[in-house]
Design a protein around this motif. Sequence first.
Motif, mmCIF file in Angstrom:
data_model
loop_
_atom_site.group_PDB
_atom_site.id
_atom_site.type_symbol
_atom_site.label_atom_id
_atom_site.label_comp_id
_atom_site.label_asym_id
_atom_site.label_seq_id
_atom_site.Cartn_x
_atom_site.Cartn_y
_atom_site.Cartn_z
ATOM 1 N N THR A 12 24.893 17.066 -4.152
ATOM 2 C CA THR A 12 25.180 18.254 -4.653
ATOM 3 C C THR A 12 26.033 18.989 -3.827
ATOM 4 O O THR A 12 26.597 18.532 -3.781
ATOM 5 C CB THR A 12 23.959 19.261 -3.475
ATOM 6 O OG1 THR A 12 24.000 20.939 -3.500
ATOM 7 C CG2 THR A 12 24.227 18.667 -1.606
ATOM 8 N N LYS A 184 35.685 16.213 -10.207
ATOM 9 C CA LYS A 184 34.577 17.062 -11.037
ATOM 10 C C LYS A 184 35.804 17.741 -11.758
ATOM 11 O O LYS A 184 36.894 18.471 -11.405
ATOM 12 C CB LYS A 184 33.522 17.381 -10.328
ATOM 13 C CG LYS A 184 32.861 16.497 -9.522
ATOM 14 C CD LYS A 184 31.561 18.143 -8.603
ATOM 15 C CE LYS A 184 32.424 18.996 -8.000
ATOM 16 N NZ LYS A 184 31.074 20.241 -6.935
ATOM 17 N N MET A 206 21.866 16.177 -9.280
ATOM 18 C CA MET A 206 22.414 16.817 -9.175
ATOM 19 C C MET A 206 22.539 18.154 -9.103
ATOM 20 O O MET A 206 21.980 18.881 -10.593
ATOM 21 C CB MET A 206 24.344 16.756 -10.057
ATOM 22 C CG MET A 206 25.472 17.169 -9.940
ATOM 23 S SD MET A 206 25.637 16.963 -8.369
ATOM 24 C CE MET A 206 27.524 18.382 -7.895
ATOM 25 N N ASP A 214 30.008 20.658 -12.253
ATOM 26 C CA ASP A 214 29.390 20.013 -11.829
ATOM 27 C C ASP A 214 28.165 19.575 -12.980
ATOM 28 O O ASP A 214 27.317 18.305 -12.786
ATOM 29 C CB ASP A 214 28.280 21.236 -10.830
ATOM 30 C CG ASP A 214 28.959 21.881 -9.422
ATOM 31 O OD1 ASP A 214 29.734 20.840 -8.839
ATOM 32 O OD2 ASP A 214 29.164 22.706 -9.054
ATOM 33 N N ILE A 215 27.695 20.567 -13.315
ATOM 34 C CA ILE A 215 26.232 20.258 -14.576
ATOM 35 C C ILE A 215 27.276 18.935 -15.822
ATOM 36 O O ILE A 215 26.329 17.915 -16.059
ATOM 37 C CB ILE A 215 25.680 21.064 -15.116
ATOM 38 C CG1 ILE A 215 25.738 21.914 -14.114
ATOM 39 C CG2 ILE A 215 24.936 21.047 -16.309
ATOM 40 C CD1 ILE A 215 24.084 21.458 -13.477
ATOM 41 N N GLY A 218 27.669 15.471 -14.035
ATOM 42 C CA GLY A 218 26.303 14.706 -13.221
ATOM 43 C C GLY A 218 25.539 14.133 -14.762
ATOM 44 O O GLY A 218 25.405 13.575 -14.741
ATOM 45 N N ARG A 224 20.587 13.752 -13.691
ATOM 46 C CA ARG A 224 19.755 14.948 -13.633
ATOM 47 C C ARG A 224 19.882 15.482 -13.060
ATOM 48 O O ARG A 224 20.564 15.740 -12.379
ATOM 49 C CB ARG A 224 17.574 14.755 -13.320
ATOM 50 C CG ARG A 224 17.028 14.693 -14.260
ATOM 51 C CD ARG A 224 15.844 13.716 -13.788
ATOM 52 N NE ARG A 224 15.779 12.612 -13.426
ATOM 53 C CZ ARG A 224 15.004 11.797 -12.644
ATOM 54 N NH1 ARG A 224 13.921 12.210 -12.897
ATOM 55 N NH2 ARG A 224 15.274 10.420 -12.140
ATOM 56 N N THR A 225 20.451 16.969 -13.872
ATOM 57 C CA THR A 225 21.068 18.335 -13.296
ATOM 58 C C THR A 225 20.275 19.278 -13.007
ATOM 59 O O THR A 225 19.270 20.172 -13.977
ATOM 60 C CB THR A 225 22.139 18.559 -14.166
ATOM 61 O OG1 THR A 225 21.658 18.270 -15.511
ATOM 62 C CG2 THR A 225 22.849 17.654 -14.004
ATOM 63 N N PRO A 245 21.830 22.019 -18.396
ATOM 64 C CA PRO A 245 21.543 22.128 -17.079
ATOM 65 C C PRO A 245 19.511 21.311 -17.813
ATOM 66 O O PRO A 245 18.903 21.724 -18.433
ATOM 67 C CB PRO A 245 21.860 22.063 -16.077
ATOM 68 C CG PRO A 245 20.773 23.767 -16.437
ATOM 69 C CD PRO A 245 21.935 23.365 -18.371
#
Length: 267
Positions: A12, A184, A206, A214-215, A218, A224-225, A245
Amino acid sequence: MAEHRPIETWLTDMDGVLVHEEDAIPGAAEFITALRESGRQFLVLTNNSIFTPRDLRARLLASGIDVPEAAIWTSALATAQFLGDQRPGGSAYVVGEAGLVTAMHDVGFVMTERDPDYVVLGETRTYSFESITRAIRLIEQGARFIATNPDPSGPSPAGTLPATGSVAALISTATGRQPYFVGKPNPLMMRSALNRLDAHSETTVMVGDRMDTDIISGLEAGLRTVLVLTGSTKQHQIERFPYRPSRVVDSVADLVDLVHSFGAHQA
């Protein structure tokens, strides 16, 4: 998030997911508590390279969120690990704060201004003309250019602050050399987190607040996001991106019950 193996590991983001500045996002403390009580592995990831995990634990604890120091993974740690693997016992000129310098020392790197293997740029609140000029000249002399993350700006109580990406752009303009960004959205950040936990991408999710960091990272790492809408990306902006996502929720408060159910059912 159907037809997948059960979730065993959670990653996270921190800012925008668990906290806004120094204030906990409602449900964040309960989310972390659920993760700890479930016995599942998890890491809190952040592109912030200023602070050590110990510093960040104290910051989160002051906000009412109890995250173990060992469960915090920063871009500084990922950068240091990457460089330690690339060139064991190497040297670097570091522009950054304690989080980055400590991480570099811990992997056995020597800090020097004399013919370093790398110039490593991280976030700091005290960028100086002298240090940036030194970095430029060392890169011109052959040092490899590394930056902890490409974030162009960051928040503060007083407003927007220039971050690592902005200063990296300044150095790149002066030298004609582009840095290698470790944090990231480079999926290397996710891979290093998975390796730290000895986890598998197929059983990891994530959670993040930004589609463009982030997405995407991931997704590219095979995770999986889950996008939460408490940070940077808003609901109406999701369709602008060519990827989606696995799930969108209002906040981590919506994930508390799912932490337990994901282990028993397919997510």
